[in-house]
Design a protein around this motif. Structure first.
Motif, short mmCIF file in Angstrom:
data_model
loop_
_atom_site.label_atom_id
_atom_site.label_comp_id
_atom_site.label_asym_id
_atom_site.label_seq_id
_atom_site.Cartn_x
_atom_site.Cartn_y
_atom_site.Cartn_z
N THR A 89 0.85 -1.18 0.00
CA THR A 89 0.00 0.00 0.00
C THR A 89 0.89 1.24 0.00
N GLN A 90 0.30 2.37 -0.34
CA GLN A 90 1.07 3.62 -0.32
C GLN A 90 1.58 3.93 1.08
N LYS A 91 0.77 3.61 2.08
CA LYS A 91 1.19 3.84 3.47
C LYS A 91 2.40 2.99 3.82
N ASP A 92 2.36 1.72 3.41
CA ASP A 92 3.49 0.82 3.68
C ASP A 92 4.76 1.30 2.98
N ILE A 93 4.59 1.77 1.75
CA ILE A 93 5.75 2.27 1.00
C ILE A 93 6.33 3.50 1.68
N GLU A 94 5.46 4.42 2.07
CA GLU A 94 5.93 5.66 2.69
C GLU A 94 6.64 5.38 4.01
N GLU A 95 6.10 4.46 4.82
CA GLU A 95 6.74 4.15 6.09
C GLU A 95 8.07 3.43 5.89
N SER A 96 8.15 2.62 4.85
CA SER A 96 9.41 1.93 4.54
C SER A 96 10.46 2.94 4.10
N VAL A 97 10.04 3.92 3.29
CA VAL A 97 10.96 4.97 2.85
C VAL A 97 11.48 5.75 4.06
N LEU A 98 10.57 6.09 4.97
CA LEU A 98 10.98 6.84 6.16
C LEU A 98 12.05 6.09 6.95
N PHE A 99 11.89 4.77 7.08
CA PHE A 99 12.88 4.00 7.85
C PHE A 99 14.21 3.91 7.11
N PHE A 100 14.17 3.57 5.84
CA PHE A 100 15.42 3.31 5.13
C PHE A 100 16.13 4.58 4.67
N GLU A 101 15.47 5.73 4.78
CA GLU A 101 16.16 6.99 4.49
C GLU A 101 16.89 7.53 5.72
N THR A 102 16.68 6.92 6.89
CA THR A 102 17.39 7.34 8.09
C THR A 102 18.84 6.89 8.00
N PRO A 103 19.74 7.51 8.78
CA PRO A 103 21.14 7.05 8.78
C PRO A 103 21.26 5.56 9.08
N LEU A 104 20.45 5.05 10.04
CA LEU A 104 20.51 3.64 10.35
C LEU A 104 20.04 2.80 9.17
N GLY A 105 18.95 3.21 8.53
CA GLY A 105 18.43 2.47 7.38
C GLY A 105 19.46 2.38 6.27
N GLN A 106 20.12 3.50 5.99
CA GLN A 106 21.14 3.51 4.94
C GLN A 106 22.36 2.68 5.33
N THR A 107 22.69 2.69 6.62
CA THR A 107 23.80 1.85 7.11
C THR A 107 23.47 0.38 6.90
N ILE A 108 22.25 0.00 7.21
CA ILE A 108 21.82 -1.39 7.04
C ILE A 108 21.95 -1.82 5.58
N ILE A 109 21.47 -0.98 4.66
CA ILE A 109 21.56 -1.29 3.23
C ILE A 109 23.02 -1.42 2.80
N SER A 110 23.86 -0.50 3.26
CA SER A 110 25.28 -0.54 2.90
C SER A 110 25.95 -1.82 3.41
N LEU A 111 25.64 -2.18 4.66
CA LEU A 111 26.23 -3.38 5.24
C LEU A 111 25.77 -4.64 4.49
N GLU A 112 24.49 -4.71 4.15
CA GLU A 112 23.97 -5.87 3.43
C GLU A 112 24.61 -5.99 2.05
N ASN A 113 24.71 -4.86 1.34
CA ASN A 113 25.29 -4.90 -0.01
C ASN A 113 26.77 -5.26 0.03
N SER A 114 27.49 -4.69 1.00
CA SER A 114 28.92 -5.00 1.12
C SER A 114 29.13 -6.47 1.44
N ALA A 115 28.31 -7.00 2.34
CA ALA A 115 28.43 -8.42 2.71
C ALA A 115 28.09 -9.31 1.52
N ARG A 116 27.09 -8.92 0.74
CA ARG A 116 26.69 -9.73 -0.41
C ARG A 116 27.81 -9.77 -1.45
N ARG A 117 28.45 -8.64 -1.67
CA ARG A 117 29.58 -8.63 -2.61
C ARG A 117 30.73 -9.48 -2.07
N ALA A 118 30.99 -9.37 -0.78
CA ALA A 118 32.07 -10.16 -0.19
C ALA A 118 31.76 -11.65 -0.28
#
Length: 268
Positions: A89-118
């Motif tokens: 839903t639009q609400k779910d998308i918006e709340e997901s964006v809010l979480f992953f745009e935070t410094p912690l959210g971006q850190t999580i994405i960076s860590l996951e991508n780095s680990a996947r490449r490794a």
């Protein structure tokens, strides 16, 4: 009557544009292009492995070209974006964006991508799995990751998806060879290996997530887990599984088709 029709068309266009913008925002927050790039690199390498193991390395330029086409970044990203748009839903998308745009959210994405490449390096994967096997289960990080895996049903969903993708691969090989596949026999063999697949999946997931999330402190990992338990977190997890399953089912079938046709060409 004409006025209302025009108003409805304008409303639909506006709503569609809003949905597209929200998916754009979520895709950027999740760094979907980076994720697809990593998966494409994995796929190209997997194609080389299939060529070596099933064709004795004789696939040549034909297989290389087909694998490159199959792992099209644009197509892969499109499948995932449509899954996000159609399953959330639009609400779910918006709340997901809010979480992953935070410094912690971006850190999580960076860590996951780095680990996947490794993890694309078999040595790194083996070390991570060994560390998981030797890890003190009483450590808070282990418990949090165990809960994270259970909350998102990562083992069960990945096992089921892997079996379906393998089925599609064998279906592609049969079609590429021009023979009729015994669906029941293939499924029976795949399900008979479910326990092995489940253990391999468990080892892979724990090794990967322990590698990825090791830099997070307990509070940060708890926040990551807390988001996963929200309606938005569950919707995102479900949408991504839908997208990845569709993507890999299509890819697996097409890879099988290429391998099957190449096997026929070898026999001519």
């Amino acid at each position: 009557m004409r006025f209302f029709y025009c108003f409805w068309v304008v409303l639909c266009i506006a709503t569609s544009a809003l949905a597209q913008n929200n998916v754009d925002d979520l895709s950027r927050a999740l760094r979907l292009k980076d994720v697809v790039s990593i998966l494409r690199d994995e796929g190209i390498q997997y194609g080389k492995t299939l060529n070596d193991e099933l064709l004795d390395g004789t696939g040549g330029a034909f297989v290389d070209q087909k694998v490159d086409e199959i792992y099209s970044s644009d197509r892969m990203e499109s499948v995932l974006r449509h899954a996000l748009a159609d399953s959330m839903t639009q609400k779910d998308i918006e709340e997901s964006v809010l979480f992953f745009e935070t410094p912690l959210g971006q850190t999580i994405i960076s860590l996951e991508n780095s680990a996947r490449r490794a993890y694309s390096d078999p040595t790194v994967e083996d070390i991570a799995k060994t560390q998981y096997q030797k890890m003190d289960r009483s450590k808070p990080l282990y418990g949090l990751i165990e809960e994270y895996i259970a909350t998102n049903d990562l083992i069960g969903q990945n096992v089921d998806s892997a079996i379906r993708a393998d089925y599609e691969f064998f279906r592609g090989i049969s079609q590429g060879q021009g023979v009729r596949q015994d669906d029941q026999a293939v499924l029976s063999d795949l399900w008979a290996q479910k326990d092995v697949t489940r253990q391999e999946t468990r080892d892979w997931l724990f090794g990967f997530l322990l590698l990825a999330y090791q830099p997070l402190n307990d509070r940060e990992m708890q926040e990551n887990l807390a988001f996963s338990k929200t309606d938005a977190g569950r919707a995102l997890n479900s949408a991504l599984f839908v997208g990845f399953e569709q993507m890999y089912n299509e890819i697996s079938f097409e890879l099988g088709l290429v391998i099957g046709r190449s096997m026929v060409a070898q026999d001519l």
